[in-house]
Design a protein around this motif. Sequence first.
Motif, mmCIF file in Angstrom:
data_model
loop_
_atom_site.group_PDB
_atom_site.id
_atom_site.type_symbol
_atom_site.label_atom_id
_atom_site.label_comp_id
_atom_site.label_asym_id
_atom_site.label_seq_id
_atom_site.Cartn_x
_atom_site.Cartn_y
_atom_site.Cartn_z
ATOM 1 N N TRP A 107 0.830 -1.204 0.000
ATOM 2 C CA TRP A 107 0.000 0.000 0.000
ATOM 3 C C TRP A 107 0.867 1.257 0.000
ATOM 4 N N LEU A 108 1.925 1.255 0.813
ATOM 5 C CA LEU A 108 2.803 2.419 0.868
ATOM 6 C C LEU A 108 3.439 2.701 -0.487
ATOM 7 N N ALA A 109 3.852 1.641 -1.176
ATOM 8 C CA ALA A 109 4.510 1.821 -2.471
ATOM 9 C C ALA A 109 3.544 2.270 -3.560
ATOM 10 N N LYS A 110 2.285 1.824 -3.468
ATOM 11 C CA LYS A 110 1.334 2.059 -4.567
ATOM 12 C C LYS A 110 0.344 3.197 -4.316
ATOM 13 N N TYR A 111 -0.084 3.368 -3.063
ATOM 14 C CA TYR A 111 -1.251 4.209 -2.830
ATOM 15 C C TYR A 111 -1.069 5.298 -1.780
ATOM 16 N N ALA A 112 0.055 5.347 -1.093
ATOM 17 C CA ALA A 112 0.225 6.341 -0.040
ATOM 18 C C ALA A 112 0.126 7.756 -0.591
ATOM 19 N N PRO A 113 -0.714 8.593 0.005
ATOM 20 C CA PRO A 113 -0.843 9.965 -0.496
ATOM 21 C C PRO A 113 0.355 10.832 -0.102
ATOM 22 N N GLN A 114 0.400 12.006 -0.657
ATOM 23 C CA GLN A 114 1.453 12.954 -0.320
ATOM 24 C C GLN A 114 1.414 13.246 1.177
ATOM 25 N N ASN A 115 2.579 13.501 1.754
ATOM 26 C CA ASN A 115 2.725 13.836 3.177
ATOM 27 C C ASN A 115 2.514 12.647 4.111
ATOM 28 N N THR A 116 2.583 11.433 3.590
ATOM 29 C CA THR A 116 2.535 10.252 4.457
ATOM 30 C C THR A 116 3.770 10.228 5.355
ATOM 31 N N ILE A 117 3.560 9.835 6.616
ATOM 32 C CA ILE A 117 4.639 9.744 7.601
ATOM 33 C C ILE A 117 4.733 8.303 8.078
ATOM 34 N N THR A 118 5.923 7.718 8.047
ATOM 35 C CA THR A 118 6.152 6.392 8.626
ATOM 36 C C THR A 118 7.023 6.552 9.858
ATOM 37 N N ILE A 119 6.655 5.862 10.935
ATOM 38 C CA ILE A 119 7.354 5.998 12.208
ATOM 39 C C ILE A 119 7.746 4.619 12.714
ATOM 40 N N THR A 120 9.020 4.461 13.048
ATOM 41 C CA THR A 120 9.492 3.198 13.598
ATOM 42 C C THR A 120 10.489 3.476 14.717
ATOM 43 N N GLY A 121 11.012 2.408 15.309
ATOM 44 C CA GLY A 121 11.935 2.511 16.432
ATOM 45 C C GLY A 121 11.719 1.323 17.341
ATOM 46 N N THR A 122 12.649 1.055 18.220
ATOM 47 C CA THR A 122 12.471 -0.052 19.146
ATOM 48 C C THR A 122 11.388 0.269 20.157
ATOM 49 N N LYS A 123 11.442 1.468 20.707
ATOM 50 C CA LYS A 123 10.440 1.894 21.677
ATOM 51 C C LYS A 123 10.018 3.322 21.359
ATOM 52 N N GLY A 124 8.815 3.643 21.756
ATOM 53 C CA GLY A 124 8.296 4.994 21.586
ATOM 54 C C GLY A 124 7.584 5.245 20.284
ATOM 55 N N LYS A 125 7.590 4.256 19.361
ATOM 56 C CA LYS A 125 6.990 4.515 18.050
ATOM 57 C C LYS A 125 5.474 4.647 18.120
ATOM 58 N N SER A 126 4.823 3.871 18.980
ATOM 59 C CA SER A 126 3.362 3.959 19.077
ATOM 60 C C SER A 126 2.932 5.292 19.665
ATOM 61 N N SER A 127 3.566 5.696 20.765
ATOM 62 C CA SER A 127 3.227 6.978 21.383
ATOM 63 C C SER A 127 3.554 8.124 20.446
ATOM 64 N N THR A 128 4.696 8.040 19.763
ATOM 65 C CA THR A 128 5.070 9.095 18.820
ATOM 66 C C THR A 128 4.060 9.180 17.690
ATOM 67 N N ALA A 129 3.637 8.035 17.156
ATOM 68 C CA ALA A 129 2.660 8.039 16.070
ATOM 69 C C ALA A 129 1.325 8.623 16.530
ATOM 70 N N SER A 130 0.867 8.209 17.703
ATOM 71 C CA SER A 130 -0.401 8.722 18.227
ATOM 72 C C SER A 130 -0.325 10.223 18.456
ATOM 73 N N LEU A 131 0.742 10.675 19.106
ATOM 74 C CA LEU A 131 0.879 12.099 19.396
ATOM 75 C C LEU A 131 1.036 12.921 18.114
ATOM 76 N N THR A 132 1.743 12.376 17.123
ATOM 77 C CA THR A 132 1.902 13.091 15.853
ATOM 78 C C THR A 132 0.552 13.281 15.167
ATOM 79 N N ALA A 133 -0.227 12.208 15.087
ATOM 80 C CA ALA A 133 -1.544 12.312 14.441
ATOM 81 C C ALA A 133 -2.461 13.253 15.216
ATOM 82 N N HIS A 134 -2.443 13.135 16.551
ATOM 83 C CA HIS A 134 -3.272 14.041 17.358
ATOM 84 C C HIS A 134 -2.843 15.491 17.178
ATOM 85 N N LEU A 135 -1.535 15.734 17.206
ATOM 86 C CA LEU A 135 -1.035 17.096 17.057
ATOM 87 C C LEU A 135 -1.455 17.702 15.722
#
Length: 448
Positions: A107-135
């Motif tokens: 999906w990311l390769a074929k259909y992701a719209p402009q300004n898509t953000i991918t977040i990874t990491g060993t720890k903190g990725k879920s909280s960072t993703a949630s806070l980013t979307a909320h912000l």
Amino acid sequence: MIFDPATSRLIIHGLGVEGRAALDWFLTQQAQHITVIDRADKFSALPESLQQNTAVTHVTEPEWVSENHDTPRPELYLRSPGIAPDNPVFEKIRHLRIPHTTPTGYWLAKYAPQNTITITGTKGKSSTASLTAHLLRWAGRRAEEMGNIGRTPFEAVISTDTICVLELSSYMMHDLPPLSAFHVVTNIYKEHTDWHGSHSAYRHDKLRPFAQNPPARGIVATDLRQEVPANSAITTFDDHTRIDGNRITFGTVHELTPVDLHPAFAAPSMLLALRASIATCLASGLLTPDQVSAALQKNLSGWPGLPSRQFILPTTDGLIWVDDALATVPEATLSALTRWQGQTIHLLLGGADRGQQFDALIAHCRARANIQLYAFSETASALQAAAESGAAPTLISHHDSLESMIESARHKAREGDIILFSPAAPSARPHANYLERSRIFQSFAPQG
């Protein structure tokens, strides 16, 4: 990734959350033929209409491996993220040079719209993703969490102005295709080395988008900058934000003390996640410092938090039950402990042995007189070894099961004490995942 669902032959390996959502989506695209690989009981659990769909064929892993796949040849293989590189099907797919990724990777390769953000990491990725979307939403932008943190992108309703924020695991990133998303890496600790084959392979997968040609734009923790190719268009969190004690500063004039707005940010890990989300919105150019400041001052106090991440359960027995089941490395558990300094803590530990180092965690517990330790499962012996090192051995209560460990802590705890399930290790048998361990922990907490 060139693939036309209406005229091509597709394999979906694994009927987990992603595989199931992808199967439904491809069928809506009038897929010509889909081979589903999984156990017979998993396929028989599908609705009868899917089982009888003429576009769908089911086989087990041994059946598919033993077949001749020269003609007709599959044109795309989508694996459940948990399907490891040494899986016989996945090995044969690579031998046959069939394009492969996860459903989310496709999906990311074929259909992701402009300004898509991918977040990874060993720890903190879920909280960072949630806070980013909320912000982003607090600042008036249309944003949706996806990936590990929410729905698969196949289930979401996405318009052209939607900012998609996807949390990606290292399993998802193992064969992630080149993409144009803004990539964020919160940190990298030692984890999942058995799946990836080595710690260096794990690190490479986390940083994969920066090694593509051209490299992805993005932002990383400062200590990771040297591991990213010099020609990558990235910055670090330090380039956009600063932390001084419990205060975050950004832009030229903006300053925020998050704990004054929400108690979760007394934990260093949560403060770092908020800092990463602020830096992501600034570095990506999606928000200005003024917009970030106004949005946080007005809305941060209403952030709901995330289940199983230092989540305080609403209980009725006078104890404080904290579900931190997603703390699967010692560093995350150590961060949780620093959130609560004055109260007695009954710390519940244990899980799969992935070579974690517990010395720093045990040293912290040893220095505080108000932490009682409990352990079970594979890492109990490693925890005991760390506890017995040094001049002042630390007592650990050992248990045969998660249930008996929780029961022991509940029996010993007194009113006002904290029972903290922050295992410092991933799930091991008989528990399938963190959700199962979280459900067990919560079942012991009397909730009104």
